[in-house]
Write a protein that holds these residues in place. Structure first.
Motif, PDB file in Angstrom:
ATOM      1  N   ASP A   1       0.855  -1.188   0.000  1.00 21.29           N
ATOM      2  CA  ASP A   1       0.000   0.000   0.000  1.00 21.29           C
ATOM      3  C   ASP A   1       0.893   1.240   0.000  1.00 21.29           C
ATOM      4  N   ALA A   2       0.783   2.036  -1.057  1.00 20.51           N
ATOM      5  CA  ALA A   2       1.636   3.217  -1.195  1.00 20.51           C
ATOM      6  C   ALA A   2       0.831   4.498  -1.098  1.00 20.51           C
ATOM      7  N   ALA A   3       1.494   5.521  -0.607  1.00 23.42           N
ATOM      8  CA  ALA A   3       1.042   6.901  -0.743  1.00 23.42           C
ATOM      9  C   ALA A   3       2.203   7.667  -1.370  1.00 23.42           C
ATOM     10  N   TYR A   4       1.939   8.874  -1.801  1.00 27.58           N
ATOM     11  CA  TYR A   4       2.970   9.637  -2.498  1.00 27.58           C
ATOM     12  C   TYR A   4       3.074  11.045  -1.936  1.00 27.58           C
ATOM     13  N   LEU A   5       4.305  11.540  -1.912  1.00 30.43           N
ATOM     14  CA  LEU A   5       4.596  12.923  -1.530  1.00 30.43           C
ATOM     15  C   LEU A   5       5.199  13.612  -2.743  1.00 30.43           C
ATOM     16  N   LEU A   6       4.589  14.715  -3.157  1.00 30.73           N
ATOM     17  CA  LEU A   6       5.111  15.525  -4.253  1.00 30.73           C
ATOM     18  C   LEU A   6       5.649  16.824  -3.675  1.00 30.73           C
ATOM     19  N   VAL A   7       6.862  17.187  -4.074  1.00 31.03           N
ATOM     20  CA  VAL A   7       7.512  18.394  -3.569  1.00 31.03           C
ATOM     21  C   VAL A   7       7.837  19.319  -4.737  1.00 31.03           C
ATOM     22  N   GLU A   8       7.457  20.571  -4.604  1.00 26.62           N
ATOM     23  CA  GLU A   8       7.707  21.574  -5.643  1.00 26.62           C
ATOM     24  C   GLU A   8       8.023  22.905  -4.974  1.00 26.62           C
ATOM     25  N   ASN A   9       9.243  23.397  -5.168  1.00 23.39           N
ATOM     26  CA  ASN A   9       9.660  24.702  -4.633  1.00 23.39           C
ATOM     27  C   ASN A   9       9.379  24.846  -3.139  1.00 23.39           C
ATOM     28  N   GLY A  10       9.662  23.797  -2.388  1.00 22.46           N
ATOM     29  CA  GLY A  10       9.505  23.856  -0.944  1.00 22.46           C
ATOM     30  C   GLY A  10       8.089  23.676  -0.444  1.00 22.46           C
ATOM     31  N   ARG A  11       7.157  23.417  -1.345  1.00 27.90           N
ATOM     32  CA  ARG A  11       5.767  23.127  -0.956  1.00 27.90           C
ATOM     33  C   ARG A  11       5.464  21.677  -1.296  1.00 27.90           C
ATOM     34  N   ALA A  12       4.459  21.110  -0.617  1.00 28.87           N
ATOM     35  CA  ALA A  12       4.232  19.670  -0.750  1.00 28.87           C
ATOM     36  C   ALA A  12       2.761  19.337  -0.870  1.00 28.87           C
ATOM     37  N   ALA A  13       2.517  18.202  -1.522  1.00 24.53           N
ATOM     38  CA  ALA A  13       1.190  17.610  -1.594  1.00 24.53           C
ATOM     39  C   ALA A  13       1.333  16.112  -1.400  1.00 24.53           C
ATOM     40  N   TYR A  14       0.405  15.531  -0.657  1.00 24.91           N
ATOM     41  CA  TYR A  14       0.308  14.074  -0.571  1.00 24.91           C
ATOM     42  C   TYR A  14      -0.775  13.597  -1.536  1.00 24.91           C
ATOM     43  N   ILE A  15      -0.570  12.426  -2.085  1.00 27.44           N
ATOM     44  CA  ILE A  15      -1.626  11.726  -2.817  1.00 27.44           C
ATOM     45  C   ILE A  15      -1.874  10.404  -2.114  1.00 27.44           C
ATOM     46  N   ASP A  16      -3.074  10.251  -1.570  1.00 29.28           N
ATOM     47  CA  ASP A  16      -3.479   9.145  -0.695  1.00 29.28           C
ATOM     48  C   ASP A  16      -2.640   9.148   0.587  1.00 29.28           C
ATOM     49  N   CYS A  17      -3.108   8.393   1.586  1.00 21.06           N
ATOM     50  CA  CYS A  17      -2.446   8.509   2.894  1.00 21.06           C
ATOM     51  C   CYS A  17      -2.471   7.233   3.719  1.00 21.06           C
ATOM     52  N   GLY A  18      -3.100   6.163   3.224  1.00 16.67           N
ATOM     53  CA  GLY A  18      -3.174   4.959   4.038  1.00 16.67           C
ATOM     54  C   GLY A  18      -4.094   5.144   5.235  1.00 16.67           C
ATOM     55  N   THR A  19      -3.851   4.354   6.263  1.00 16.26           N
ATOM     56  CA  THR A  19      -4.682   4.366   7.472  1.00 16.26           C
ATOM     57  C   THR A  19      -4.103   5.296   8.532  1.00 16.26           C
ATOM     58  N   ASN A  20      -4.781   5.386   9.660  1.00  7.97           N
ATOM     59  CA  ASN A  20      -4.249   6.167  10.784  1.00  7.97           C
ATOM     60  C   ASN A  20      -2.848   5.716  11.172  1.00  7.97           C
ATOM     61  N   HIS A  21      -2.599   4.415  11.073  1.00  9.56           N
ATOM     62  CA  HIS A  21      -1.309   3.874  11.488  1.00  9.56           C
ATOM     63  C   HIS A  21      -0.170   4.328  10.571  1.00  9.56           C
ATOM     64  N   ALA A  22      -0.524   4.864   9.398  1.00 10.47           N
ATOM     65  CA  ALA A  22       0.491   5.334   8.457  1.00 10.47           C
ATOM     66  C   ALA A  22       0.928   6.767   8.716  1.00 10.47           C
ATOM     67  N   VAL A  23       0.225   7.491   9.559  1.00 11.30           N
ATOM     68  CA  VAL A  23       0.513   8.916   9.732  1.00 11.30           C
ATOM     69  C   VAL A  23       1.974   9.172  10.128  1.00 11.30           C
ATOM     70  N   PRO A  24       2.574   8.418  11.078  1.00  8.44           N
ATOM     71  CA  PRO A  24       3.994   8.656  11.371  1.00  8.44           C
ATOM     72  C   PRO A  24       4.894   8.477  10.155  1.00  8.44           C
ATOM     73  N   ARG A  25       4.585   7.511   9.303  1.00 10.81           N
ATOM     74  CA  ARG A  25       5.386   7.310   8.092  1.00 10.81           C
ATOM     75  C   ARG A  25       5.225   8.481   7.125  1.00 10.81           C
ATOM     76  N   MET A  26       4.017   9.005   7.037  1.00  7.66           N
ATOM     77  CA  MET A  26       3.778  10.147   6.168  1.00  7.66           C
ATOM     78  C   MET A  26       4.583  11.360   6.628  1.00  7.66           C
ATOM     79  N   LEU A  27       4.601  11.586   7.931  1.00 10.06           N
ATOM     80  CA  LEU A  27       5.342  12.726   8.474  1.00 10.06           C
ATOM     81  C   LEU A  27       6.842  12.510   8.395  1.00 10.06           C
TER      82      LEU A  27
END
Length: 315
Positions: free
Chosen positions: A18-44
């Motif tokens: 199960d993947a989520a994605y982080l896109l970074v552009e000029n110091g700003r970011a967007a996530y695409i999908d995020c998984g479950t609550n248990h994934a939040v530490p990995r996202m951060l």
């Protein structure tokens, strides 16, 4: 060049599932999908590894609101003070008030399993939710992310075309491709017909629409980046038709729902095994089910619901 695209393993079920994605552009970011609550530490952690802080995130874009993609959205948004949530118009209400999502899934799995698997769903304030109809463009520091209505797996499904990188983030529309099946012939792929809104005609059309963009790659939630887009699309089209045939055959030969379900599971397993072997994968029946057992079960359930809906419409 990865164009600031980071793949995050959310840790759901098993590694590289199960993947989520982080896109970074000029110091700003967007996530695409995020998984479950248990994934939040990995996202951060992924954000920190990219040299950014939670205040640098402008967007969380959901391909759809199934819990393996979006269950942690409320919890993650609580950590992102400047972010807004982007979601298909059909899915927005479930993010603002997730009680119906929770009740429906809990009726199937039970509250205890839901808590352990996904964590309690957290609502998102309505003023932070942006509905993204077909053609909506999310701007990430000047980088356009085009949201496309791509039903077939779910009616509330969108895919994201990133013109800068010339790639699509496809959620479940462009199928499942687990890295365990990679061979010298490249990636192996199969459609997902999981409950409850499978529509083969819509899914064919959505896949064709994505391919017409001529992307260099697709980023799947299950799992990661795949290339050779035309071949994989042809594989998906062929299997959608084969899976519909399996469902219709089971319907015509099995009068009992459980018999029909078991017949579909057996036929789907044989379909995937034969195609995996033709692709150069050397595993056996048991090894296939170790990887795909849950998907076989869910695909059979989704095909069964599709059959029942067809019967109601024609009967």
């Amino acid at each position: 060049m990865n164009h600031g695209i980071h793949t995050i393993d959310t840790g759901f079920v098993r590694p590289r599932f199960d993947a989520a994605y982080l896109l970074v552009e000029n110091g700003r970011a967007a996530y695409i999908d995020c998984g479950t609550n248990h994934a939040v530490p990995r996202m951060l952690d992924a954000l920190k590894d990219a040299g950014l802080a939670p205040t640098d995130v402008d967007w969380l874009i959901l391909t759809h609101v199934h819990l393996d993609h979006a269950g942690g959205a409320g919890e993650l948004m609580a950590q992102l003070p400047n972010a807004r949530l982007v979601v298909h118009p059909r899915g927005a209400r479930h993010m603002i008030d997730p009680s119906q999502l929770w009740a429906g899934a809990s009726a199937v799995y039970g509250e205890e399993v839901m808590e352990a698997t996904y964590g309690r769903l957290r609502p998102i304030a309505v003023e932070r939710v942006v509905e993204a109809p077909d053609g909506h463009v999310v701007m990430l520091s000047g980088r356009p992310l085009l949201c496309l209505d791509t039903p077939g797996h779910a009616r509330h499904h969108l895919s994201v075309y990133d013109e800068r990188a010339n790639v699509c983030f496809t959620g479940d529309t462009f199928g499942l491709s687990y890295r365990e099946f990679d061979t010298a012939n490249g990636a192996f792929i199969l459609p997902t017909t999981s409950p409850v809104q499978f529509d083969p005609d819509a899914l064919h059309a959505s896949i064709r629409r994505l391919v017409e963009l001529k992307p260099a790659a697709m980023y799947l939630t299950h799992y990661g980046r795949v290339e050779d887009v035309e071949r994989l699309a042809n594989d998906l089209h062929a299997q959608i038709d084969a899976m519909v045939f399996i469902a219709q055959s089971a319907q015509s030969t099995s009068s009992l729902a459980q018999e029909r379900h078991d017949a579909m599971k057996a036929a789907l397993t044989n379909l995937y095994l034969s195609r995996a072997h033709a692709h150069g994968w050397h595993g056996d029946h048991a090894q296939l089910l170790e990887i795909l057992g849950m998907d076989v079960e869910l695909n059979a359930q989704g095909l069964g619901i599709w059959l029942d809906n067809q019967h109601r419409r024609t009967g």
